[in-house]
Design an enzyme around this catalytic site. Sequence first.
Site, PDB file in Angstrom:
ATOM      1  N   ARG A  42       0.835  -1.198   0.000  1.00 38.04           N
ATOM      2  CA  ARG A  42       0.000   0.000   0.000  1.00 38.04           C
ATOM      3  C   ARG A  42       0.875   1.256   0.000  1.00 38.04           C
ATOM      4  O   ARG A  42       0.507   2.266  -0.598  1.00 38.04           O
ATOM      5  CB  ARG A  42      -0.939  -0.033   1.214  1.00 38.04           C
ATOM      6  CG  ARG A  42      -1.989  -1.136   1.082  1.00 38.04           C
ATOM      7  CD  ARG A  42      -3.063  -1.052   2.150  1.00 38.04           C
ATOM      8  NE  ARG A  42      -2.615  -1.556   3.433  1.00 38.04           N
ATOM      9  CZ  ARG A  42      -3.156  -2.612   4.064  1.00 38.04           C
ATOM     10  NH1 ARG A  42      -4.169  -3.273   3.518  1.00 38.04           N
ATOM     11  NH2 ARG A  42      -2.705  -2.987   5.229  1.00 38.04           N
ATOM     12  N   ASP A  89      -7.705  -7.163  -4.311  1.00 34.51           N
ATOM     13  CA  ASP A  89      -7.006  -7.872  -3.227  1.00 34.51           C
ATOM     14  C   ASP A  89      -7.959  -8.888  -2.594  1.00 34.51           C
ATOM     15  O   ASP A  89      -8.403  -8.715  -1.462  1.00 34.51           O
ATOM     16  CB  ASP A  89      -6.500  -6.845  -2.195  1.00 34.51           C
ATOM     17  CG  ASP A  89      -5.749  -7.487  -1.036  1.00 34.51           C
ATOM     18  OD1 ASP A  89      -5.287  -8.635  -1.180  1.00 34.51           O
ATOM     19  OD2 ASP A  89      -5.626  -6.835   0.017  1.00 34.51           O
ATOM     20  N   ASP A 146     -16.874  -4.177  -0.632  1.00 30.99           N
ATOM     21  CA  ASP A 146     -16.716  -5.430   0.097  1.00 30.99           C
ATOM     22  C   ASP A 146     -18.087  -6.060   0.255  1.00 30.99           C
ATOM     23  O   ASP A 146     -19.098  -5.373   0.368  1.00 30.99           O
ATOM     24  CB  ASP A 146     -16.068  -5.215   1.468  1.00 30.99           C
ATOM     25  CG  ASP A 146     -15.441  -6.501   2.013  1.00 30.99           C
ATOM     26  OD1 ASP A 146     -14.204  -6.639   1.936  1.00 30.99           O
ATOM     27  OD2 ASP A 146     -16.196  -7.378   2.498  1.00 30.99           O
ATOM     28  N   ALA A 185     -18.018  -8.551  -5.356  1.00 27.29           N
ATOM     29  CA  ALA A 185     -17.034  -7.915  -6.222  1.00 27.29           C
ATOM     30  C   ALA A 185     -17.344  -8.156  -7.704  1.00 27.29           C
ATOM     31  O   ALA A 185     -17.295  -7.226  -8.517  1.00 27.29           O
ATOM     32  CB  ALA A 185     -15.643  -8.443  -5.891  1.00 27.29           C
ATOM     33  N   PHE A 226     -12.598  -5.772  -2.689  1.00 19.50           N
ATOM     34  CA  PHE A 226     -12.278  -6.643  -1.546  1.00 19.50           C
ATOM     35  C   PHE A 226     -11.563  -5.787  -0.484  1.00 19.50           C
ATOM     36  O   PHE A 226     -10.450  -6.092  -0.058  1.00 19.50           O
ATOM     37  CB  PHE A 226     -11.390  -7.830  -1.954  1.00 19.50           C
ATOM     38  CG  PHE A 226     -11.940  -8.658  -3.069  1.00 19.50           C
ATOM     39  CD1 PHE A 226     -12.875  -9.663  -2.818  1.00 19.50           C
ATOM     40  CD2 PHE A 226     -11.531  -8.442  -4.385  1.00 19.50           C
ATOM     41  CE1 PHE A 226     -13.379 -10.448  -3.858  1.00 19.50           C
ATOM     42  CE2 PHE A 226     -12.037  -9.215  -5.421  1.00 19.50           C
ATOM     43  CZ  PHE A 226     -12.963 -10.222  -5.158  1.00 19.50           C
ATOM     44  N   CYS A 228      -3.280 -14.056  -2.248  1.00 20.43           N
ATOM     45  CA  CYS A 228      -2.688 -14.520  -0.984  1.00 20.43           C
ATOM     46  C   CYS A 228      -2.779 -16.040  -0.900  1.00 20.43           C
ATOM     47  O   CYS A 228      -2.658 -16.628   0.166  1.00 20.43           O
ATOM     48  CB  CYS A 228      -3.364 -13.855   0.206  1.00 20.43           C
ATOM     49  SG  CYS A 228      -5.136 -14.104   0.263  1.00 20.43           S
TER      50      CYS A 228
END
Length: 400
Positions: free
Chosen positions: A215, A302, A253, A282, A231, A342
Amino acid sequence: MADTPDYPALVLRRGEERRLRAGHLWVFSNEVDVARTPLTAFAPGQPVWIVDAAGKPLGTGYVNPSTLIAARLVDRAGHALDRSLVVHRLKVALALRERLYPEPWYRLVFGESDGLPGLTVERFGDVVVAQATTAGMDRLRDEVTAAILKVLSPAALMWKNDSGARAIEGLGESVELVHGRLDGPTVAREGGLDFLCDLREGQKTGWFYDQRANRDRLAPYVKGARVLDVFSYLGGWGLRAAGFGAAEVDCVDVSARAVDGIRANIARNGFGDRARAHAADAFEFLRSARAERRKWDVVILDPPAFVKRKKDFKEGSLAYRRLNELGMQVLERDGILVTCSCSHHMPREALVDGLQAGARHLDRQVQLLEPLSQSPDHPVHPAIPETDYLKGVIARVLPA
Ligand code: SAH
């Protein structure tokens, strides 16, 4: 050996010590010589000496007889798994974070990478949140509590033992404040902004510190820009963009609770004139934005892990590709796409390949500007690929 604790031995089969000697910390159940040391003889979390077939000790660790990872090596020097070991590890971990950050907002312990397998510790100023995900670490809970109080003297310490990973280890879930008081929301500070987060009910341990360094990289791309943060959770990326001078920010979100949190954070940081939060799925949000021909200069994606298990790779990587295509379709002609994964089982190359395939499908050209990975308070253990889970890229998307 230093204090040679009186632990039973867990004997490995011949040759199975190699991976540990090469740096790994895990023993899989099929690597144990169960004829000599039956796993069933151990209690979940019991401390042991891990010993090779010739009887040479590899170090101390702990066992779980009912999981695929049957044991984790904790200390090669063979110290006892006790408070003083944890204090030492916490101090080593702290020395890194204090070099990295001027204020105590960060992940202090990242499990195996910080020599404390199964433990996560995060700091939110004078509030500390800990999470144990293995039976061995759970068994050490009181020692860890005492060590944290000694090293950090926090105003409050909460065990947030509600991770789904605990079930695999045969552990129940509980969230417990074991020291001090916690009134109302806690603040995560990042980039000069305050993010209110609910440590009890929030996701993971409350805040995604792993994206902080990424970020930070937004600065050159977002000044005066319209930014879409998909997200968003509590508005991390979007509000950091606002902090760097974005003209307009939309955060999306699906969780109503998260969206309430984003709104609170917009207000808290005085971005009410520039930032908005939307409660929506999303994919649906992006499809309707595409249909309405809405565009942003910067789109940030993300998402939660789409590839949770190896066998989900095909389906999950397709989801990343679809998401990236949708993101590109709501970008201005010369736009910036920040896209992340992730999922440990989603290699960086697969993410980039999907992005490129999507770009060609839409007849766009992509320039990869900056690779992203987890922030340095989530160090990677070079022998344990699972610790290297976050990957992303800042890309420029142009017409072909
Ligand atoms: N970007 C955040 C972290 C994201 S965590 C940060 O930097 O802090 C993933 C978020 O995606 C969660 O908040 C979850 O509520 C949200 N989410 C999961 N599935 C979603 C969906 N289908 N549509 C929109 N949001 C979703």
